[in-house]
Every structure is written in C-alpha cells, then in structure tokens.
Scaffold this motif. Structure first.
Motif, PDB file in Angstrom:
ATOM      1  N   VAL A   1      39.469  31.240  43.666  1.00 51.23           N
ATOM      2  CA  VAL A   1      39.488  32.326  44.636  1.00 51.23           C
ATOM      3  C   VAL A   1      39.178  33.619  43.896  1.00 51.23           C
ATOM      4  N   ALA A   2      38.202  34.375  44.404  1.00 52.77           N
ATOM      5  CA  ALA A   2      37.869  35.689  43.855  1.00 52.77           C
ATOM      6  C   ALA A   2      38.473  36.734  44.792  1.00 52.77           C
ATOM      7  N   VAL A   3      39.411  37.522  44.266  1.00 50.02           N
ATOM      8  CA  VAL A   3      40.107  38.510  45.089  1.00 50.02           C
ATOM      9  C   VAL A   3      39.637  39.906  44.691  1.00 50.02           C
ATOM     10  N   PHE A   4      39.072  40.612  45.660  1.00 48.66           N
ATOM     11  CA  PHE A   4      38.527  41.948  45.477  1.00 48.66           C
ATOM     12  C   PHE A   4      39.600  42.963  45.858  1.00 48.66           C
ATOM     13  N   PHE A   5      40.093  43.709  44.869  1.00 45.37           N
ATOM     14  CA  PHE A   5      41.075  44.759  45.109  1.00 45.37           C
ATOM     15  C   PHE A   5      40.342  46.083  45.251  1.00 45.37           C
ATOM     16  N   TYR A   6      40.677  46.845  46.284  1.00 46.59           N
ATOM     17  CA  TYR A   6      39.961  48.079  46.593  1.00 46.59           C
ATOM     18  C   TYR A   6      40.894  49.071  47.287  1.00 46.59           C
ATOM     19  N   THR A   7      40.397  50.279  47.463  1.00 47.59           N
ATOM     20  CA  THR A   7      41.003  51.259  48.359  1.00 47.59           C
ATOM     21  C   THR A   7      39.888  51.752  49.283  1.00 47.59           C
TER      22      THR A   7
ATOM     23  N   SER B   1      49.358  45.633  42.319  1.00 49.26           N
ATOM     24  CA  SER B   1      48.742  46.481  41.298  1.00 49.26           C
ATOM     25  C   SER B   1      49.578  46.483  40.032  1.00 49.26           C
ATOM     26  N   THR B   2      50.868  46.599  40.186  1.00 49.78           N
ATOM     27  CA  THR B   2      51.781  46.596  39.037  1.00 49.78           C
ATOM     28  C   THR B   2      51.832  45.217  38.391  1.00 49.78           C
ATOM     29  N   LYS B   3      52.004  44.198  39.202  1.00 55.19           N
ATOM     30  CA  LYS B   3      52.132  42.831  38.688  1.00 55.19           C
ATOM     31  C   LYS B   3      50.891  42.394  37.907  1.00 55.19           C
ATOM     32  N   LEU B   4      49.702  42.727  38.419  1.00 54.54           N
ATOM     33  CA  LEU B   4      48.449  42.294  37.799  1.00 54.54           C
ATOM     34  C   LEU B   4      47.880  43.322  36.821  1.00 54.54           C
ATOM     35  N   GLU B   5      48.604  44.423  36.647  1.00 49.87           N
ATOM     36  CA  GLU B   5      48.194  45.499  35.746  1.00 49.87           C
ATOM     37  C   GLU B   5      46.810  46.046  36.104  1.00 49.87           C
ATOM     38  N   ILE B   6      46.592  46.264  37.400  1.00 54.45           N
ATOM     39  CA  ILE B   6      45.342  46.843  37.881  1.00 54.45           C
ATOM     40  C   ILE B   6      45.465  48.356  37.740  1.00 54.45           C
ATOM     41  N   GLN B   7      44.638  48.923  36.886  1.00 56.74           N
ATOM     42  CA  GLN B   7      44.707  50.352  36.617  1.00 56.74           C
ATOM     43  C   GLN B   7      43.603  51.134  37.299  1.00 56.74           C
ATOM     44  N   SER B   8      42.580  50.445  37.807  1.00 56.12           N
ATOM     45  CA  SER B   8      41.507  51.122  38.523  1.00 56.12           C
ATOM     46  C   SER B   8      40.886  50.161  39.530  1.00 56.12           C
ATOM     47  N   VAL B   9      40.229  50.741  40.513  1.00 56.59           N
ATOM     48  CA  VAL B   9      39.499  49.952  41.501  1.00 56.59           C
ATOM     49  C   VAL B   9      38.046  50.386  41.457  1.00 56.59           C
ATOM     50  N   PRO B  10      37.138  49.509  41.783  1.00 56.87           N
ATOM     51  CA  PRO B  10      37.351  48.143  42.228  1.00 56.87           C
ATOM     52  C   PRO B  10      37.784  47.225  41.093  1.00 56.87           C
ATOM     53  N   CYS B  11      38.486  46.178  41.483  1.00 55.37           N
ATOM     54  CA  CYS B  11      38.907  45.149  40.529  1.00 55.37           C
ATOM     55  C   CYS B  11      38.689  43.792  41.190  1.00 55.37           C
ATOM     56  N   LEU B  12      38.057  42.898  40.475  1.00 54.68           N
ATOM     57  CA  LEU B  12      37.876  41.537  40.951  1.00 54.68           C
ATOM     58  C   LEU B  12      38.741  40.636  40.081  1.00 54.68           C
ATOM     59  N   THR B  13      39.694  39.978  40.715  1.00 53.30           N
ATOM     60  CA  THR B  13      40.597  39.069  40.013  1.00 53.30           C
ATOM     61  C   THR B  13      40.245  37.643  40.422  1.00 53.30           C
ATOM     62  N   ILE B  14      39.969  36.802  39.437  1.00 49.13           N
ATOM     63  CA  ILE B  14      39.590  35.420  39.721  1.00 49.13           C
ATOM     64  C   ILE B  14      40.783  34.520  39.421  1.00 49.13           C
ATOM     65  N   LEU B  15      41.132  33.736  40.432  1.00 44.02           N
ATOM     66  CA  LEU B  15      42.242  32.790  40.313  1.00 44.02           C
ATOM     67  C   LEU B  15      41.701  31.373  40.303  1.00 44.02           C
ATOM     68  N   ARG B  16      42.291  30.543  39.477  1.00 41.54           N
ATOM     69  CA  ARG B  16      42.011  29.106  39.504  1.00 41.54           C
ATOM     70  C   ARG B  16      43.353  28.419  39.665  1.00 41.54           C
ATOM     71  N   ASN B  17      43.521  27.735  40.782  1.00 39.59           N
ATOM     72  CA  ASN B  17      44.774  27.055  41.108  1.00 39.59           C
ATOM     73  C   ASN B  17      45.977  27.988  40.988  1.00 39.59           C
ATOM     74  N   GLY B  18      45.813  29.220  41.466  1.00 41.67           N
ATOM     75  CA  GLY B  18      46.906  30.179  41.512  1.00 41.67           C
ATOM     76  C   GLY B  18      47.121  30.995  40.256  1.00 41.67           C
ATOM     77  N   GLU B  19      46.390  30.701  39.189  1.00 37.41           N
ATOM     78  CA  GLU B  19      46.540  31.419  37.922  1.00 37.41           C
ATOM     79  C   GLU B  19      45.366  32.370  37.698  1.00 37.41           C
TER      80      GLU B  19
ATOM     81  N   LYS C   1      40.572  35.631  35.046  1.00 37.66           N
ATOM     82  CA  LYS C   1      39.708  36.725  34.629  1.00 37.66           C
ATOM     83  C   LYS C   1      39.881  37.900  35.581  1.00 37.66           C
ATOM     84  N   GLN C   2      39.734  39.101  35.017  1.00 39.90           N
ATOM     85  CA  GLN C   2      39.689  40.317  35.823  1.00 39.90           C
ATOM     86  C   GLN C   2      38.449  41.104  35.420  1.00 39.90           C
ATOM     87  N   ILE C   3      37.736  41.597  36.422  1.00 42.74           N
ATOM     88  CA  ILE C   3      36.523  42.381  36.186  1.00 42.74           C
ATOM     89  C   ILE C   3      36.727  43.752  36.823  1.00 42.74           C
ATOM     90  N   PHE C   4      36.570  44.791  36.023  1.00 46.36           N
ATOM     91  CA  PHE C   4      36.719  46.156  36.521  1.00 46.36           C
ATOM     92  C   PHE C   4      35.376  46.867  36.652  1.00 46.36           C
TER      93      PHE C   4
END
Length: 99
Positions: free
Chosen positions: A17-23, A60-78, A81-84
């Motif tokens: 799952v690729a999760v796109f974090f944004y504002t 944001s705190t849990k995943l240590e996202i310091q800026s957006v956009p951020c793409l967080t890739i999950l494999r089986n819930g873990e 990779k994070q791409i900023f």
C-alpha cells in the motif's frame, strides 16, 4: 485515490500500500498527487491511498513525517520506505516498482 483516516491506516496489514500524506493548501502536494495518479495507472497491483495530515497529526508524529508531500510504502503493514522528494513520475515509478 481513496481518502483514509488514521484508523484505516493502522489496519493496512496485507499487500503493498502506498499512502500519500498531504495537506490541502500545499501546492507541491497537489502536483505530487497528479504524479501519483499516473504511477497508479502503471502499477495496478499497488493500492494507493491518501491521508490528510490536518486530521491525523498522530500519524505525523508516529511516522516521523516532517514535511509534505510524503509517500509512505507499506508491505504487510510495515513501513518499508518513505519518499519526501517527488522528483518525477519516472522516479516514483522506479521506486514503487522495486518494492
């Protein structure tokens, strides 16, 4: 892309799952989302979701996202990779296809 809440994020336990974090007021986020729409069409086996960080600051705190956009890739819930820096569609495609 389907909008997710923090609760739905916590329940992502299967597959990639690729999760796109944004504002919503972030111009770079709007561009990044358009880029991801192209990548989504090229990689139909990956599930793409998005999370508005204004409504999920705990992620944001849990995943240590310091800026957006951020793409967080999950494999089986873990997090695998994070791409900023969304450099290009080609770059995002390469990063996601290698997962």
């Amino acid at each position: 892309m389907e909008e997710w809440s923090a609760k739905e994020f916590e329940h992502a336990k299967q597959g990639v799952v690729a999760v796109f974090f944004y504002t919503p007021i972030c111009g770079t986020c709007k561009l990044g989302e358009r880029m991801l729409q192209v990548v989504k069409e090229l990689l139909p086996t990956i599930s793409f979701k998005k999370v508005n960080l204004n409504y999920s600051p705990e992620l944001s705190t849990k995943l240590e996202i310091q800026s957006v956009p951020c793409l967080t890739i999950l494999r089986n819930g873990e997090v695998v990779k994070q791409i900023f820096a969304f450099q290009s569609v080609e770059y995002l495609y390469h990063e996601l296809s290698s997962i």
